[in-house]
Every structure is written in structure tokens, then in C-alpha cells.
Scaffold this active site. Structure first.
Site, PDB file in Angstrom:
ATOM      1  N   SER A 168      13.561  -1.796  -2.422  1.00 11.58           N
ATOM      2  CA  SER A 168      13.305  -0.353  -2.367  1.00 11.58           C
ATOM      3  C   SER A 168      13.882   0.224  -1.076  1.00 11.58           C
ATOM      4  O   SER A 168      14.244   1.401  -1.025  1.00 11.58           O
ATOM      5  CB  SER A 168      11.806  -0.074  -2.454  1.00 11.58           C
ATOM      6  OG  SER A 168      11.129  -0.546  -1.302  1.00 11.58           O
ATOM      7  N   ASP A 215      21.939  -6.062  -0.631  1.00 11.62           N
ATOM      8  CA  ASP A 215      21.014  -5.032  -1.116  1.00 11.62           C
ATOM      9  C   ASP A 215      21.719  -3.689  -1.292  1.00 11.62           C
ATOM     10  O   ASP A 215      21.656  -3.067  -2.352  1.00 11.62           O
ATOM     11  CB  ASP A 215      19.843  -4.854  -0.142  1.00 11.62           C
ATOM     12  CG  ASP A 215      19.044  -6.134   0.043  1.00 11.62           C
ATOM     13  OD1 ASP A 215      19.334  -7.122  -0.651  1.00 11.62           O
ATOM     14  OD2 ASP A 215      18.136  -6.134   0.895  1.00 11.62           O
TER      15      ASP A 215
HETATM   16  P1  ADP Z   1      11.732  -4.069  -0.333  1.00 13.23           P
HETATM   17  O1  ADP Z   1      13.043  -3.552   0.140  1.00 13.23           O
HETATM   18  O2  ADP Z   1      11.797  -5.496  -0.811  1.00 13.23           O
HETATM   19  O3  ADP Z   1      11.065  -3.189  -1.355  1.00 13.23           O
HETATM   20  P2  ADP Z   1      11.059  -3.596   2.390  1.00 13.23           P
HETATM   21  O4  ADP Z   1       9.889  -3.983   3.244  1.00 13.23           O
HETATM   22  O5  ADP Z   1      12.421  -3.968   2.837  1.00 13.23           O
HETATM   23  O6  ADP Z   1      10.755  -4.122   0.919  1.00 13.23           O
HETATM   24  O7  ADP Z   1      11.056  -2.007   2.211  1.00 13.23           O
HETATM   25  C1  ADP Z   1       9.889  -1.338   1.787  1.00 13.23           C
HETATM   26  C2  ADP Z   1       9.678  -0.112   2.656  1.00 13.23           C
HETATM   27  O8  ADP Z   1      10.656   0.916   2.322  1.00 13.23           O
HETATM   28  C3  ADP Z   1       8.345   0.558   2.414  1.00 13.23           C
HETATM   29  O9  ADP Z   1       7.336  -0.042   3.195  1.00 13.23           O
HETATM   30  C4  ADP Z   1       8.629   1.985   2.858  1.00 13.23           C
HETATM   31  O10 ADP Z   1       8.566   2.105   4.263  1.00 13.23           O
HETATM   32  C5  ADP Z   1      10.076   2.203   2.449  1.00 13.23           C
HETATM   33  N1  ADP Z   1      10.177   2.865   1.139  1.00 13.23           N
HETATM   34  C6  ADP Z   1      10.642   2.367  -0.008  1.00 13.23           C
HETATM   35  N2  ADP Z   1      10.568   3.278  -1.016  1.00 13.23           N
HETATM   36  C7  ADP Z   1      10.046   4.393  -0.468  1.00 13.23           C
HETATM   37  C8  ADP Z   1       9.713   5.706  -0.962  1.00 13.23           C
HETATM   38  N3  ADP Z   1       9.908   6.045  -2.228  1.00 13.23           N
HETATM   39  N4  ADP Z   1       9.192   6.588  -0.088  1.00 13.23           N
HETATM   40  C9  ADP Z   1       8.992   6.248   1.201  1.00 13.23           C
HETATM   41  N5  ADP Z   1       9.279   5.048   1.700  1.00 13.23           N
HETATM   42  C10 ADP Z   1       9.798   4.121   0.908  1.00 13.23           C
HETATM   43 MG    MG Z   2      14.135  -4.358   1.807  1.00 19.50          MG
END
Ligand code: ADP
Ligand code: MG
Length: 381
Positions: free
Chosen positions: A129, A174
């Protein structure tokens, strides 16, 4: 999550229409485990879930961030926005990191704006994400200022944000997959270039993600240890990166390499060969071969790279024993996280449920079952 729904949510928060709406997908690491920092190749799939961003310019220099993730608005001045945020505002480090990255690529920075993000992607499930929010943000900031750099630059802006502002030393997988993804395709990345290409996915094969929510307590240290071991093995073998060693050359050098270092090197060198084999099998439409390579990748993680866990091994064993499954492997860095299965029509919700129930009986907690399809890469909607 489409253009109309993102614009409607933006309207609700900021009381006006956005200038631009963008979306970027999450990704699955299909095959190519710990190959990126060894200069190797990797295949990823952009999925049909992601992060959407709606944005409108402001003339007063204020930078307002709202995400359905927290449901709150973070108001920053231009000066605040230079500094890494903490606590509840820490998610804004992803778009702020993008803004901080733009000048490094000769791109202009938007001054004031209202920003809204929404997502249908679970965070922290190994589906990246973070890359999705970086790329959706980059396209929104660039589009709102009339800048249209090439796709590779947008990908590098996202990676720069994550490496330097957020502070996560991820490779190019990614952002590369989120940026170059295409429905019905996998993204091939030669990390040394980097060079990006797409490879068609045979129809009739779906992805299933089983997220265990487990995480090894020492995961960061273990990841760093594997990185060190790979670099040390490369040094012993007289090369800079393991990508320069062929499977044959490695085998011939076995007696001169310490046993653990040899196992790590063998995983990486053979995994790079498996990525090539997977591309060939995909081109030939040989889905059975693709599945066998996925499972071989997992066995190599399990026995050679030792970045699997009993939970991930259990899921892979249960999945490959299920009818309709072509292959299964841990996806991502390992030491916990998620398993991906590639399966045909014979495998559905009932079969996935049976695997989850067996896992729950053994480990006392249920994994999330996330059926996925490929989806298009980052775009302005
Ligand atoms: P991954 O990339 O595996 O999902 P990460 O820890 O690298 O996990 O990234 C997740 C972080 O990205 C969340 O904790 C948040 O800070 C941010 N994030 C992701 N999607 C959103 C969103 N829709 N709105 C706000 N922050 C987001
Ligand atoms: Mg990530």
C-alpha cells in the site's frame, strides 16, 4: 473506488470538486525472492486493489491532507511539510516524501493543495500500500502542475520517497510493478537497469493471498543479515553482485565457500534462473510449469535462504496438496507475512476456507483470505 466516488468523498471533506483524481495499485511479488538487491530479476503482479487520490490546488500555500485511513485532516504549512511527521500524522510522510523527492528529478513542487486519499487495499499485508499511495500521490502532484515525466521517473520518485523520507530501504519492485502494471499481465523487472517489461498472464489462473499477520520479532535484523550474507558470498566469489554468478559457476565454486554463505548464494542464483524459467513458461502458456517454479522458490526459501516460518510452510504444504492449485510460495521478504497461491477454476472459496480452517486448528488464529486479480498500473483517472 472510482473517479466519481473519490470526487464525491473529496467534496464531502473540502466542500469543492478536485482538479485531478488518480489511482495506483498494490502488488504481489510473484517470483524473485531477495533477488532485487543482488542485481537480479523479479516478476510482480499489479492487483485490482489500490489507493486513490483526489487533489485540488490552493492559493494560500496551505497543505491539507485527509485520508479515510485515519478519517482526520492534517493541516501543514510549507515549512511543516519539510519535516518528517510522527504519531497520527505519520501516514502523510508518504505524500510528503514524494514532494521532497520531486526536485531531485528536476520536477517542480506544487505549493498549496487539498489532498484526499482512499484505499481498498489492506495496509501492512505485504501488498505494498505504501508504493500505491506514493505513486497515486506523485501522479496527482505532477498532473495538477501540468508535468508529465515518463513512467520510469514517476516510479523512481516513489522509491526515492520511501528510501529517503520514510526511510525504508526497499528495492524497485514495489513502485515498478505499481507503475508499469497492466491487467492480465505480470511486470518483469531487471533490477540492474532498471528495465521494465510486461508478460501476459495465461487466462484461468487466479491469485490467492493468505495473510498470516505473523511477523518475526527480529525481521528487520534478519533481513539485514541476509543482505550482508549475500554481499559476503558475492565477495568470496569474486563478483560485486550475485547476479554475475551463473548456476554452473556457483556449483563449481562450492568447496571454496563457507556452507551458510553457499546456501544463501544458491538461493539467489537459482531464484534468478527460476524467474527466467517462469517468463519462458508464461510465454509458452505452460501454467503447470509456472506453478512448479513458484513452489520450488518456496522450498528454496524454506531450506536454503531460511526466510520462511512454520506458519508459511504449513500454508504452502496445505495449498499445494489442494486440488486446482498450480503452486504456492511465500511472497515478500519472508520471516512471516503472506503466502501466495496460483490456482485454477478447481480452487475456490470453499477450498480456501478449508486451508484457513486447517491453519487455525494448528496455530490458533485464522489467516485472512484475499482473492486477487491483476489490475492496471498507476494512472490519472
Ligand atoms: P505495505 O506497503 O506492505 O502495505 P507499509 O508499512 O510499507 O506496508 O506501508 C503501510 C503504510 O502506508 C501505512 O501505515 C500508512 O502510513 C500508509 N498508507 C497506505 N495506504 C494509505 C492510505 N490509503 N491512506 C493513508 N496512508 C496510507
Ligand atoms: Mg510498503
Amino acid at each position: 473506488m472510482n473517479k466519481a466516488s473519490l470526487a464525491a468523498q473529496f467534496q464531502k471533506v473540502f466542500g469543492r470538486q478536485p482538479d485531478i483524481v488518480t489511482r495506483a495499485p498494490g502488488r504481489i511479488e510473484f517470483i524473485g525472492n531477495h533477488t532485487d538487491y543482488n542485481g537480479g530479476t523479479v516478476l510482480g503482479a499489479s492487483i485490482d486493489r489500490g489507493v486513490g487520490v483526489a487533489l485540488a490546488r490552493r492559493t494560500d500555500g496551505e497543505r491539507n491532507f485527509h485520508s479515510s485511513y485515519t478519517g482526520k485532516t492534517v493541516r501543514l504549512t510549507a515549512a511543516d511539510a519539510q519535516v518528517k511527521q510522527t504519531g497520527e500524522a505519520s501516514w502523510t510522510n508518504y505524500p510528503l516524501g514524494v514532494l521532497a523527492a520531486l526536485p531531485h528529478f528536476g520536477l517542480g513542487v506544487i505549493e498549496g493543495f487539498d489532498y484526499f486519499a482512499d484505499s481498498d487495499l489492506p495496509t501492512g499485508a505485504g501488498l505494498s500500500s505504501s508504493a500505491a499511495i506514493e505513486l497515486a500521490s506523485a501522479l496527482a502532484f505532477l498532473g495538477a502542475t501540468g508535468q508529465t515525466p515518463d513512467r520510469e521517473t514517476v516510479v523512481k520518485v516513489g522509491k526515492h520517497a520511501e528510501n529517503h523520507f520514510v526511510g525504508v530501504p526497499c528495492g524497485i519492485l514495489d513502485q515498478g510493478v505499481s507503475g508499469f502494471g497492466k491487467a492480465g499481465h505480470l511486470v518483469f523487472i531487471d533490477c540492474a537497469g532498471p528495465r521494465f517489461a510486461t508478460v501476459p498472464m495465461p487466462s484461468g489462473a487466479d491469485f490467492w493471498i493468505f495473510n498470516t499477520h505473523t511477523k518475526h520479532a527480529l525481521v528487520d535484523g534478519l533481513y539485514a543479515a541476509r543482505h550482508r550474507e549475500c554481499m559476503a558470498a558475492a565477495h568470496t566469489l569474486g563478483v560485486k553482485l550475485l547476479v554475475e554468478v551463473s548456476v554452473d559457476k556457483l556449483r563449481a565454486a562450492e568447496s571454496g565457500v563457507e556452507a551458510t554463505a553457499f546456501k544463501r548464494a544458491r538461493h539467489v542464483v537459482e531464484e534468478i534462473a527460476r524467474v527466467d524459467g517462469t517468463v519462458q513458461a508464461l510465454r509458452a502458456g505452460d501454467i503447470g510449469k509456472v506453478g512448479a517454479l513458484l513452489t520450488a522458490s518456496h522450498r528454496s526459501s524454506q531450506h536454503l535462504f531460511e526466510n520462511s516460518t512454520p506458519e508459511l510452510d504449513f500454508l504452502v504444504d496445505a495449498l499445494v496438496a489442494s486440488a486446482g492449485v498450480y503452486g504456492a510460495r511465500l511472497t515478500g521478504g519472508g520471516f512471516g507475512g503472506a503466502v501466495m497461491a496460483l490456482a485454477g477454476a478447481g480452487f475456490g472459496a470453499a477450498q480456501a476456507e478449508a486451508v484457513a480452517a486447517a491453519y487455525a486448528a494448528r496455530f490458533g488464529a485464522r489467516p485472512d483470505i484475499l482473492p486477487m486479480r491483476t489490475g492496471d498500473g498507476a494512472a490519472v483517472l
